[in-house]
Design an enzyme around this catalytic site. Structure first.
Site, mmCIF file in Angstrom:
data_model
loop_
_atom_site.group_PDB
_atom_site.id
_atom_site.type_symbol
_atom_site.label_atom_id
_atom_site.label_comp_id
_atom_site.label_asym_id
_atom_site.label_seq_id
_atom_site.Cartn_x
_atom_site.Cartn_y
_atom_site.Cartn_z
ATOM 1 N N CYS A 1 0.823 -1.222 0.000
ATOM 2 C CA CYS A 1 0.000 0.000 0.000
ATOM 3 C C CYS A 1 0.853 1.265 0.000
ATOM 4 O O CYS A 1 0.316 2.372 -0.073
ATOM 5 C CB CYS A 1 -0.994 0.005 1.143
ATOM 6 S SG CYS A 1 -0.233 0.185 2.750
ATOM 7 N N TYR B 1 -1.255 4.210 7.274
ATOM 8 C CA TYR B 1 -0.351 3.056 7.374
ATOM 9 C C TYR B 1 0.746 3.180 6.321
ATOM 10 O O TYR B 1 1.926 2.933 6.599
ATOM 11 C CB TYR B 1 -1.181 1.789 7.151
ATOM 12 C CG TYR B 1 -0.444 0.486 7.249
ATOM 13 C CD1 TYR B 1 0.011 0.015 8.473
ATOM 14 C CD2 TYR B 1 -0.234 -0.299 6.115
ATOM 15 C CE1 TYR B 1 0.668 -1.201 8.561
ATOM 16 C CE2 TYR B 1 0.415 -1.521 6.198
ATOM 17 C CZ TYR B 1 0.865 -1.962 7.421
ATOM 18 O OH TYR B 1 1.508 -3.171 7.516
ATOM 19 N N TRP C 1 -17.684 -7.284 1.305
ATOM 20 C CA TRP C 1 -17.609 -5.822 1.319
ATOM 21 C C TRP C 1 -17.304 -5.303 -0.079
ATOM 22 O O TRP C 1 -16.442 -5.848 -0.788
ATOM 23 C CB TRP C 1 -16.505 -5.345 2.250
ATOM 24 C CG TRP C 1 -16.738 -5.651 3.696
ATOM 25 C CD1 TRP C 1 -17.846 -6.225 4.253
ATOM 26 C CD2 TRP C 1 -15.827 -5.419 4.768
ATOM 27 N NE1 TRP C 1 -17.679 -6.359 5.610
ATOM 28 C CE2 TRP C 1 -16.448 -5.870 5.951
ATOM 29 C CE3 TRP C 1 -14.539 -4.864 4.861
ATOM 30 C CZ2 TRP C 1 -15.833 -5.789 7.205
ATOM 31 C CZ3 TRP C 1 -13.925 -4.779 6.097
ATOM 32 C CH2 TRP C 1 -14.575 -5.234 7.259
#
Ligand code: GFB
Length: 314
Positions: free
Chosen positions: A111, A138, A204
């Protein structure tokens, strides 16, 4: 070549998904593994980390300790994800440098790359565009960790390196449905739906984002490989080189678990970044390859879940 033979090797984060896999992998090396519980040394506490390092004096460090979680946990606890991770990595890297650790491997995350990075994402994409908002906190902490490792190399000549794993899964993962990553969540949802004879499970988001997965024992092997063979400033991607849409992944998990119902999409939940397939070229060129296929890895993880979460599996 840096050999771990006869070395004192600190695995920071030994109870987590990655740290526990590195400890399993190090059982094959002729080294002494050092670990620290939060009672021994809270890694967010600079004084505690300095004292622990000065007492135990490791030769090598795998920095796998981190505050981690899935897309919702990242978006819900931004301060924890940024602060805890900055403190952990700053304290461990600085204390390692102080006591003269010979080699340190810092673990980041895919990420760190821009949300719309060109695919497959090469190491050079770092800091070329805006981050995915759900996990930017993060990501910023992990980018700081890469740069801190690099800075100690540049300024003080320490052999500190960084690896960027893709989405990981395997034994010791977090199966809590609110805070987990997608794969453990899908295993648990499919299992519970099978047990209760439910008609459907809910995933989701749209199911269309693609993710790349690596079985955590393969990542641990890549970490030891890099510790042995790599000594440069630039971080190295560690992935499988293949990705899959979340909907197809859900179908695969349902097949393995034996749930035959429907898959429903909860569009009130975030999709996150559309795709983050990393280029595995650099690690491949060094001669490393993953061993565990996605299907086999999911089977092993489901088996582990059944054996270790009897309360949830009942
Ligand atoms: O694994 P995951 O939480 O994290 O979600 P990221 C991956 C994709 O799976 C997203 C979808 O598109 C989710 O919307 N998904 C579907 C689910 N069903 C579920 C479910 O039940 N639970 C979860 N968790 N997801 C994380 C970052 O991003 O990746 C971290 O937030 C870290 O910072 C990690 O980098 C590797 O892949 O989106």
């Amino acid at each position: 070549m840096y050999s771990l033979s006869g070395k004192r090797v600190f695995v920071a984060g030994h109870r987590g998904l990655v740290g526990s896999a590195i400890v399993r992998r190090l059982a094959e090396e002729d080294c002494e593994v050092l670990t620290a519980t939060r009672q021994d040394a809270d890694l967010r506490d600079q004084a505690a980390v300095r004292t622990w390092m000065a007492d135990r004096r490791p030769d090598a460090v795998f920095l796998a300790a981190a505050k981690v979680g899935g897309i919702l946990a990242n978006a819900t606890y931004p301060a924890d994800f940024l602060y805890d991770n900055l403190m952990i990595e700053a304290n461990v890297i600085e204390a390692a440098a102080r006591v003269g650790v010979e080699k340190l491997l810092f673990l980041g995350s895919s990420c760190i790359y821009p949300k719309f990075a060109e695919q497959p994402i090469s190491e050079d994409s770092l800091l070329t565009g805006p981050l995915e908002p759900t996990n930017q906190w993060y990501a910023v902490a992990k980018i700081a960790g890469i740069k801190l490792s690099e800075a100690y190399r540049v300024q003080h000549g320490h052999d500190f390196i960084s690896a960027m794993p893709t989405n990981l899964y395997g034994p010791n993962d977090n199966f809590d449905l609110q805070s987990s990553h997608v794969l453990p969540a899908l295993i648990r949802k499919a299992h519970e739906a099978k047990r209760s004879r439910a008609d459907a499970i809910s995933i989701w988001g749209s199911g269309s984002p693609r993710r790349e997965f690596l079985y955590v024992d393969d990542l641990a092997d890549a970490c030891v490989f890099l510790m042995n063979h790599y000594s440069c400033a630039e971080h190295v991607n560690a992935g499988s080189g293949e990705d899959i849409p979340i909907y197809d992944l859900t179908r695969l998990v349902c097949d393995i678990v034996g749930f035959e119902g429907e898959v429903e999409r909860d569009l009130s939940k975030p999709d996150g970044t559309p795709r983050k397939l990393m280029s595995a070229d650099r690690l491949k060129a060094m001669g490393w390859r993953p061993q565990v296929s996605l299907e086999d890895g999911i089977r092993r993880t489901y088996q582990w879940y059944l054996e270790h979460h009897a309360d949830l599996a009942a």
